[in-house]
Design a protein around this motif. Structure first.
Motif, PDB file in Angstrom:
ATOM      1  N   MET A   1     -22.380 100.106  48.743  1.00 55.39           N
ATOM      2  CA  MET A   1     -21.052  99.629  49.086  1.00 55.39           C
ATOM      3  C   MET A   1     -20.048 100.153  48.059  1.00 55.39           C
ATOM      4  N   VAL A   2     -18.942 100.654  48.514  1.00 59.61           N
ATOM      5  CA  VAL A   2     -17.926 101.194  47.602  1.00 59.61           C
ATOM      6  C   VAL A   2     -17.209 100.046  46.935  1.00 59.61           C
ATOM      7  N   GLU A 304      -9.650  96.542  54.744  1.00 53.94           N
ATOM      8  CA  GLU A 304     -10.754  97.497  54.647  1.00 53.94           C
ATOM      9  C   GLU A 304     -11.515  97.337  53.333  1.00 53.94           C
ATOM     10  N   GLY A 305     -11.242  96.265  52.589  1.00 56.63           N
ATOM     11  CA  GLY A 305     -11.884  96.040  51.310  1.00 56.63           C
ATOM     12  C   GLY A 305     -13.269  95.433  51.445  1.00 56.63           C
ATOM     13  N   ALA A 306     -13.927  95.293  50.302  1.00 55.56           N
ATOM     14  CA  ALA A 306     -15.321  94.848  50.280  1.00 55.56           C
ATOM     15  C   ALA A 306     -15.487  93.437  50.853  1.00 55.56           C
ATOM     16  N   ARG A 312     -16.855  90.354  57.909  1.00 54.17           N
ATOM     17  CA  ARG A 312     -17.109  90.812  59.286  1.00 54.17           C
ATOM     18  C   ARG A 312     -18.603  90.951  59.562  1.00 54.17           C
ATOM     19  N   ASP A 313     -19.358  91.337  58.537  1.00 58.37           N
ATOM     20  CA  ASP A 313     -20.811  91.450  58.715  1.00 58.37           C
ATOM     21  C   ASP A 313     -21.440  90.112  59.094  1.00 58.37           C
ATOM     22  N   SER A 388     -19.346  81.613  54.466  1.00 61.56           N
ATOM     23  CA  SER A 388     -18.517  80.602  53.811  1.00 61.56           C
ATOM     24  C   SER A 388     -18.346  80.895  52.325  1.00 61.56           C
ATOM     25  N   LEU A 389     -19.414  81.343  51.674  1.00 64.81           N
ATOM     26  CA  LEU A 389     -19.352  81.599  50.238  1.00 64.81           C
ATOM     27  C   LEU A 389     -18.619  82.891  49.908  1.00 64.81           C
ATOM     28  N   LEU A 390     -18.426  83.743  50.898  1.00 58.57           N
ATOM     29  CA  LEU A 390     -17.628  84.954  50.677  1.00 58.57           C
ATOM     30  C   LEU A 390     -16.140  84.639  50.560  1.00 58.57           C
ATOM     31  N   ILE A 391     -15.721  83.505  51.103  1.00 58.75           N
ATOM     32  CA  ILE A 391     -14.326  83.083  50.944  1.00 58.75           C
ATOM     33  C   ILE A 391     -14.112  82.774  49.467  1.00 58.75           C
ATOM     34  N   PRO A 392     -13.177  83.435  48.790  1.00 58.90           N
ATOM     35  CA  PRO A 392     -12.953  83.160  47.359  1.00 58.90           C
ATOM     36  C   PRO A 392     -12.767  81.661  47.119  1.00 58.90           C
TER      37      PRO A 392
END
Length: 471
Positions: A1-2, A304-306, A312-313, A388-392
């Motif tokens: 992942m970039v 388009e960020g990480a 989206r995944d 859920s945990l990807l939400i800052p």
């Protein structure tokens, strides 16, 4: 992942390590003014060989633009412990790393400040107050489960998510409301998409529902599409684009499944597990993507960020996990109206017809038939946790919006598995009020603690769990 914050060579001097001396067995490196010393011992040689390997890996990390990595830090420390030449290299690495980390820490804060100034303000002006009041009231009538979490969101996002949900419910009414004749469903789907994608007048859609008998909350909402659209038209382009894209994707997918006819046993059922997954994508996965677009815009992330890509995944898992849990909870209700979302093949594999799913005579086999659906639901709820945990964590309101239904779904799934009540119309699988309160307390208390949330999530699936508040 970039990496999201890609480094340029001038910001983090990879040349610092390119000049670092490589440890070569039997050879000593000198710097000006150093005194000659005895040949290195075997232990020193081995240490330098390990360091050389570490340096090679670190050079690769720097060349790739990695903003921070334990390997870089550990290499710098190892360099500092060897000799003066290595210390100078290590110092350059550490200073560059520190400067990079400062930039990385400051950049999201600056972006959030820029976006926050106007992003949380409610877009409802005086001329829309009556229509917005109707929307909020309708939301509570068609879904008490989601109305409260939506109210917790920041003002602008609350309006956007409310509109998205109401439009999805209108599409859902076209699909499976018992009062909507099959003959008009395709036309209604087309009209709804024309309103959202082409700006068509919503009045003909509303008028079509005036001809349908009934006065429940879902039908009243469909008849008031013009009021919903007046609020919708006042939103920014990002909100309207997200709603139009995913509600129409949902509507077109739903239209495919409205053509499923009852078979000889009188039940219109899905065929296979892949068929179930496809159905769940259209009716729920699309909602996951809609929410993701709205969340990314609200928190100010690069689309388009990480973080946006990772969300989206997992977006489909988040929404379809909740949908699959509802499907399992409502098996008997669906059968009563001649529908089954438990695939035919799973029932046939156990030697009975899907129409017999609630028959006490095949109870053990019925549990076996639904077991793969439970497995799929658990897998999707696991993805919902990651989502859920990807939400800052600083966006606590959005996290809670995701966590609350996830906690309820996880506990419902645990209670339903192997429970005969899921096949008994009068014995619904339901969390007690006390446990609901405890689950809400957990989410509210632990919303910003990822490790604690993972631990508590795992506990949801324990066979017996106290409804007491967390300690």
């Amino acid at each position: 992942m970039v990496p999201r914050h890609r480094l340029e060579e001038r910001r983090f001097p990879a040349r610092a390590l390119s000049h670092a001396p490589r440890a070569t067995p039997g050879r000593r490196h000198y710097s000006p003014g150093m005194q000659l010393s005895m040949a290195p011992t075997a232990a020193v040689k081995a240490r330098r060989a390990r360091l050389a390997q570490r340096l090679d890996g670190t050079r690769a990390l720097l060349a790739a633009g990695v903003s921070s990595n334990e390997a870089i830090v550990s290499t710098a420390r190892a360099l500092a412990s060897l000799e003066p030449t290595d210390w100078r290299v290590a110092r350059e690495v550490v200073e560059a790393l520190a400067a990079c980390e400062v930039r990385r820490a400051e950049r999201p804060q600056k972006r959030a400040r820029r976006r926050k100034k106007g992003s949380d303000k409610s877009p409802i002006g005086p001329e829309l107050k009556a229509d917005w009041k109707f929307c909020r009231s309708a939301l509570g009538e068609v879904s008490r489960t989601f109305a409260r979490p939506i109210e917790m969101l920041p003002p602008k996002l609350e309006v956007a998510v409310s509109l998205g949900y109401l439009l999805c419910r209108i599409a859902d009414t076209v699909e499976d409301h018992i009062a909507v004749p099959f003959e008009v469903k395709d036309e209604l789907f087309v009209r709804l998409c024309a309103v959202l994608e082409e700006g068509a007048d919503p009045a003909p859609f509303s008028a079509a529902f005036e001809q349908i008998e009934g006065d429940d909350a879902e039908l009243r909402l469909a008849r008031e599409l013009p009021r919903v659209m007046r609020v919708y038209e006042a939103q920014d382009e990002a909100t309207k684009k997200a709603c139009a894209r995913w509600v129409c994707e949902m509507a077109r997918g739903m239209s495919l499944y409205t053509h499923r006819k009852p078979e000889a046993d009188g039940v219109a059922a899905l065929h296979t597990i892949p068929d179930l997954e496809r159905y769940c994508y259209y009716v729920a996965g699309t909602v996951g993507h809609l929410l993701t677009d709205l969340f990314v815009d609200s928190i100010g992330e690069d689309p388009e960020g990480a973080i946006a890509i990772a969300l989206r995944d997992h977006a489909e898992g988040f929404a379809t996990g909740l949908q699959l849990t509802n499907i399992l909870k409502d098996v008997t209700d669906d059968l009563a109206r001649g529908v089954s979302f438990i695939p035919r093949t799973e029932c046939s594999r156990q030697g009975f017809s899907v129409a017999m799913l609630a028959d006490p005579k095949v109870r053990d086999r019925a549990h076996a038939a639904v077991s793969p659906v439970f497995d799929l639901a658990k897998e999707r709820l696991d993805a919902a946790l990651e989502y859920s945990l990807l939400i800052p964590s600083e966006h606590r309101q959005i996290r809670l919006f995701c966590l609350l239904p996830l906690w309820m779904a996880g506990r419902t799934l645990a209670l339903g598995r192997g429970n005969d009540a899921m096949f008994e119309p009068e014995l619904p699988v339901k969390i007690t009020r006390g446990e609901v309160e405890a689950l809400i307390a957990e989410c509210m208390t632990l919303a910003e603690d990822d490790a604690a949330l993972r631990t508590r999530y795992a506990r949801l699936f324990e066979p017996a769990r106290s409804a007491q508040s967390i300690r």
